[in-house]
Design a protein around this motif. Structure first.
Motif, PDB file in Angstrom:
ATOM      1  N   TRP A 119       0.857  -1.181   0.000  1.00  0.00           N
ATOM      2  CA  TRP A 119       0.000   0.000   0.000  1.00  0.00           C
ATOM      3  C   TRP A 119       0.897   1.235   0.000  1.00  0.00           C
ATOM      4  O   TRP A 119       0.904   2.014   0.948  1.00  0.00           O
ATOM      5  N   PRO A 120       1.682   1.409  -1.078  1.00  0.00           N
ATOM      6  CA  PRO A 120       2.664   2.495  -1.080  1.00  0.00           C
ATOM      7  C   PRO A 120       2.044   3.878  -1.071  1.00  0.00           C
ATOM      8  O   PRO A 120       2.697   4.844  -0.676  1.00  0.00           O
ATOM      9  N   ASP A 121       0.774   3.977  -1.482  1.00  0.00           N
ATOM     10  CA  ASP A 121       0.084   5.271  -1.503  1.00  0.00           C
ATOM     11  C   ASP A 121      -1.271   5.117  -0.827  1.00  0.00           C
ATOM     12  O   ASP A 121      -2.299   5.009  -1.512  1.00  0.00           O
ATOM     13  N   PRO A 122      -1.302   5.056   0.514  1.00  0.00           N
ATOM     14  CA  PRO A 122      -2.586   4.884   1.194  1.00  0.00           C
ATOM     15  C   PRO A 122      -3.596   5.938   0.764  1.00  0.00           C
ATOM     16  O   PRO A 122      -3.259   7.109   0.589  1.00  0.00           O
ATOM     17  N   LEU A 286      -5.347  -0.696 -15.885  1.00  0.00           N
ATOM     18  CA  LEU A 286      -5.206  -0.618 -14.428  1.00  0.00           C
ATOM     19  C   LEU A 286      -3.729  -0.636 -14.062  1.00  0.00           C
ATOM     20  O   LEU A 286      -2.856  -0.866 -14.901  1.00  0.00           O
ATOM     21  N   ASP A 287      -3.459  -0.397 -12.781  1.00  0.00           N
ATOM     22  CA  ASP A 287      -2.093  -0.432 -12.266  1.00  0.00           C
ATOM     23  C   ASP A 287      -2.120  -0.938 -10.846  1.00  0.00           C
ATOM     24  O   ASP A 287      -3.177  -1.265 -10.291  1.00  0.00           O
ATOM     25  N   ASP A 288      -0.927  -1.032 -10.234  1.00  0.00           N
ATOM     26  CA  ASP A 288      -0.841  -1.556  -8.869  1.00  0.00           C
ATOM     27  C   ASP A 288      -1.594  -0.675  -7.874  1.00  0.00           C
ATOM     28  O   ASP A 288      -2.190  -1.177  -6.909  1.00  0.00           O
ATOM     29  N   ARG A 289      -1.563   0.629  -8.094  1.00  0.00           N
ATOM     30  CA  ARG A 289      -2.223   1.529  -7.144  1.00  0.00           C
ATOM     31  C   ARG A 289      -3.723   1.271  -7.109  1.00  0.00           C
ATOM     32  O   ARG A 289      -4.327   1.235  -6.038  1.00  0.00           O
ATOM     33  N   ARG A 290      -4.333   1.077  -8.269  1.00  0.00           N
ATOM     34  CA  ARG A 290      -5.750   0.731  -8.317  1.00  0.00           C
ATOM     35  C   ARG A 290      -5.990  -0.627  -7.645  1.00  0.00           C
ATOM     36  O   ARG A 290      -6.935  -0.792  -6.885  1.00  0.00           O
ATOM     37  N   GLU A 291      -5.128  -1.588  -7.969  1.00  0.00           N
ATOM     38  CA  GLU A 291      -5.301  -2.922  -7.411  1.00  0.00           C
ATOM     39  C   GLU A 291      -5.221  -2.897  -5.889  1.00  0.00           C
ATOM     40  O   GLU A 291      -6.061  -3.481  -5.194  1.00  0.00           O
ATOM     41  N   PHE A 292      -4.201  -2.224  -5.344  1.00  0.00           N
ATOM     42  CA  PHE A 292      -4.036  -2.182  -3.894  1.00  0.00           C
ATOM     43  C   PHE A 292      -5.112  -1.346  -3.201  1.00  0.00           C
ATOM     44  O   PHE A 292      -5.298  -1.471  -1.994  1.00  0.00           O
ATOM     45  N   LEU A 295      -9.798  -1.285  -6.347  1.00  0.00           N
ATOM     46  CA  LEU A 295     -10.615  -0.619  -7.352  1.00  0.00           C
ATOM     47  C   LEU A 295     -10.422  -1.298  -8.701  1.00  0.00           C
ATOM     48  O   LEU A 295      -9.335  -1.796  -9.008  1.00  0.00           O
ATOM     49  N   SER A 296     -11.478  -1.310  -9.513  1.00  0.00           N
ATOM     50  CA  SER A 296     -11.364  -1.817 -10.877  1.00  0.00           C
ATOM     51  C   SER A 296     -10.623  -0.808 -11.739  1.00  0.00           C
ATOM     52  O   SER A 296     -10.497   0.372 -11.391  1.00  0.00           O
ATOM     53  N   GLY A 297     -10.144  -1.267 -12.896  1.00  0.00           N
ATOM     54  CA  GLY A 297      -9.526  -0.373 -13.851  1.00  0.00           C
ATOM     55  C   GLY A 297     -10.562   0.326 -14.709  1.00  0.00           C
ATOM     56  O   GLY A 297     -11.773   0.228 -14.463  1.00  0.00           O
ATOM     57  N   GLU A 298     -10.090   1.032 -15.711  1.00  0.00           N
ATOM     58  CA  GLU A 298     -10.966   1.748 -16.640  1.00  0.00           C
ATOM     59  C   GLU A 298     -11.183   0.910 -17.891  1.00  0.00           C
ATOM     60  O   GLU A 298     -10.227   0.447 -18.508  1.00  0.00           O
ATOM     61  N   THR A 325       3.035   5.260 -12.572  1.00  0.00           N
ATOM     62  CA  THR A 325       4.355   4.634 -12.611  1.00  0.00           C
ATOM     63  C   THR A 325       4.339   3.300 -11.867  1.00  0.00           C
ATOM     64  O   THR A 325       5.371   2.795 -11.462  1.00  0.00           O
ATOM     65  N   HIS A 326       3.153   2.734 -11.693  1.00  0.00           N
ATOM     66  CA  HIS A 326       2.977   1.519 -10.883  1.00  0.00           C
ATOM     67  C   HIS A 326       2.514   0.349 -11.756  1.00  0.00           C
ATOM     68  O   HIS A 326       1.381  -0.112 -11.658  1.00  0.00           O
ATOM     69  N   HIS A 327       3.395  -0.116 -12.662  1.00  0.00           N
ATOM     70  CA  HIS A 327       3.079  -1.270 -13.513  1.00  0.00           C
ATOM     71  C   HIS A 327       1.756  -1.070 -14.262  1.00  0.00           C
ATOM     72  O   HIS A 327       0.831  -1.891 -14.161  1.00  0.00           O
ATOM     73  N   LEU A 328       1.665  -0.015 -15.030  1.00  0.00           N
ATOM     74  CA  LEU A 328       0.476   0.235 -15.837  1.00  0.00           C
ATOM     75  C   LEU A 328       0.347  -0.866 -16.887  1.00  0.00           C
ATOM     76  O   LEU A 328       1.323  -1.226 -17.551  1.00  0.00           O
ATOM     77  N   ARG A 329      -0.842  -1.400 -17.055  1.00  0.00           N
ATOM     78  CA  ARG A 329      -1.052  -2.539 -17.936  1.00  0.00           C
ATOM     79  C   ARG A 329      -2.477  -2.555 -18.471  1.00  0.00           C
ATOM     80  O   ARG A 329      -3.357  -1.864 -17.940  1.00  0.00           O
TER      81      ARG A 329
END
Length: 434
Positions: A119-122, A286-292, A295-298, A325-329
């Motif tokens: 959870w690098p960005d709470p 989505l990215d890691d920030r959304r996952e952590f 939340l779903s992606g767009e 910058t968090h593994h965007l995919r």
């Protein structure tokens, strides 16, 4: 992300204790994955059965996930804690050699706001400002890893990933303002709502399909009428919408460059003409920030620029993804967002395959709830699910502490091991007044 697998065979109700290899036989991914699942369930069940409580700290790391409050900041103790049999490990800060496990680990505390690895960005980043009390708790779950969110899985010698991983992730979170006078054992409505499992249920089925005009297609009939074996994945995007994939959502790519908020350069469109991203396909960004943040992606439709790996999106990305910058995919789905029928009626996916949703009275459906089921050409069968709960993602929770911000105070809620009994009639089991 999702693994490129043929099916999921593990069924705990069959009481299998192992999978044996026979000479001269085919080697199937499903057999190996079933053995992994058997071993994992055995280990988790053993811990849960032998520990005095469902949540317990390791005897070797008694300060694991111990919460401290100083100057308005929370810190989290290093060590190992078992939650419903899952091992959550805070590797701490600093380096120290552990002679028991013969490894280097950290022993220093980590900061709640800046030090949590999963959870690098709470969101929100700040602790509650009201006096409290607030309940600090641990959320533990297993996440799927492939080379898109774990690039180290690519072996440089061959240049491709050969396996996937599951990873135990954890987050320390705060449930604010749980009420004056509460104790660690109090019934708290916010907590009851939080830990309630997903009420979503899925039932699979088939319907007759329309006659075909192409002589190369399979004629209509009962059961699954697709031309290939598939592993379908049905996933909730929100409490009221879902999407599906015939390939377990395994067709995906990393984003190599964000050209603009509507244009992305991917590392690859896919492995071949079938398992690839093409014009008018639906993808989830989505990215890691959304996952952590759970939340779903767009969801967007894409247009592919010929001769390149550049895709143009049907609508602009929000700022958090455009600057990620968090593994965007991106992950390919075989449908856009589909509204869940409120009357419980079945939805036809393709080739006669249907799914129907129902919901238990308690709990809230969670984005990311998913089911998988196999479809096979040989016998026109699909794997039968009858009001099946989600296969994942399952979260497990433990109360860590009650904190007040003014004056600063912490009550430790972590269950500990019973005191060791001595000779004679000393107590060996600790019980509550109840």
């Amino acid at each position: 992300m999702s693994a490129d697998i043929s099916r999921v065979r593990f069924d705990p109700l069959r009481d299998h204790s192992g999978a044996g290899i026979q000479q001269g036989r085919l080697w199937l991914d499903a057999d190996v994955n079933e053995q992994v699942a058997i071993s994992d369930r055995r280990a988790r069940a053993q811990v849960a059965d032998l520990a005095p409580t469902p949540t317990i700290t390791s005897r070797l790391t008694p300060d694991a996930f111990n919460v401290e409050l100083s100057g308005g900041k929370l810190s989290i103790g290093a060590g190992r804690m078992y939650v419903d049999g899952l091992l959550a490990e805070n590797h701490g800060t600093g380096t120290s050699f552990d002679p028991v496990l013969a490894e280097v680990n950290g022993t220093g505390t980590v900061d709640y706001q800046t030090g949590q690895p999963y959870w690098p960005d709470p969101m929100p980043p700040d602790l509650p400002t009201s006096p409290g009390p607030h309940l600090v708790y641990l959320d533990v779950w297993e996440r799927e890893l492939d080379h898109l969110n774990a690039p180290h899985l690519v072996e440089p010698a061959v240049g491709v990933e050969t396996t996937t991983r599951t990873q135990v992730a954890w987050q320390v979170r705060v449930l604010p303002a749980v009420g004056n006078g509460v104790t660690c054992d109090s019934a708290i409505q916010q907590w009851t709502d939080l830990v309630a499992p997903s009420p979503a249920r899925l039932t699979t089925g088939t319907v007759d399909v329309d006659p075909v005009t192409d002589p190369c297609e399979i004629p209509p009939g009962k059961g699954y009428r697709g031309p290939e074996n598939q592993l379908y994945r049905v996933q909730l995007h929100s409490a009221t919408q879902f999407t599906w994939s015939r390939d377990n959502g395994a067709v995906a790519s990393a984003v190599d460059e964000v050209i603009s908020d509507t244009e992305l350069r991917l590392t690859s469109l896919g492995r071949d003409d079938v398992l690839s991203i093409k014009d008018n396909d639906w993808v989830e960004i989505l990215d890691d920030r959304r996952e952590f943040s759970h939340l779903s992606g767009e969801m967007r439709q894409v247009t592919v620029t010929p001769g390149t790996t550049i895709v143009t999106l049907s609508a602009a990305l929000p700022g958090d993804l455009a600057a990620s910058t968090h593994h965007l995919r991106v992950r390919k789905w075989d449908s856009g967002l589909i509204d869940i029928p409120t009357d419980g009626s079945a939805v036809v996916l393709e080739h006669g395959v249907t799914v129907a949703f129902s919901f238990e009275p308690d709990g809230t459906p969670r984005p990311g709830d998913y089911w998988v089921f196999a479809a096979r050409v040989a016998d026109a069968s699909i794997e039968e699910l009858v009001e099946a709960p989600p296969r994942g993602i399952h979260h497990h929770y433990a109360r860590l502490a009650l904190v007040t911000m003014a004056p600063e105070a912490v009550t430790d809620c972590r269950p500990g091991w019973p005191a060791a009994g001595g000779d004679g009639c000393a107590c060996e089991i600790c019980v509550t007044p109840d």
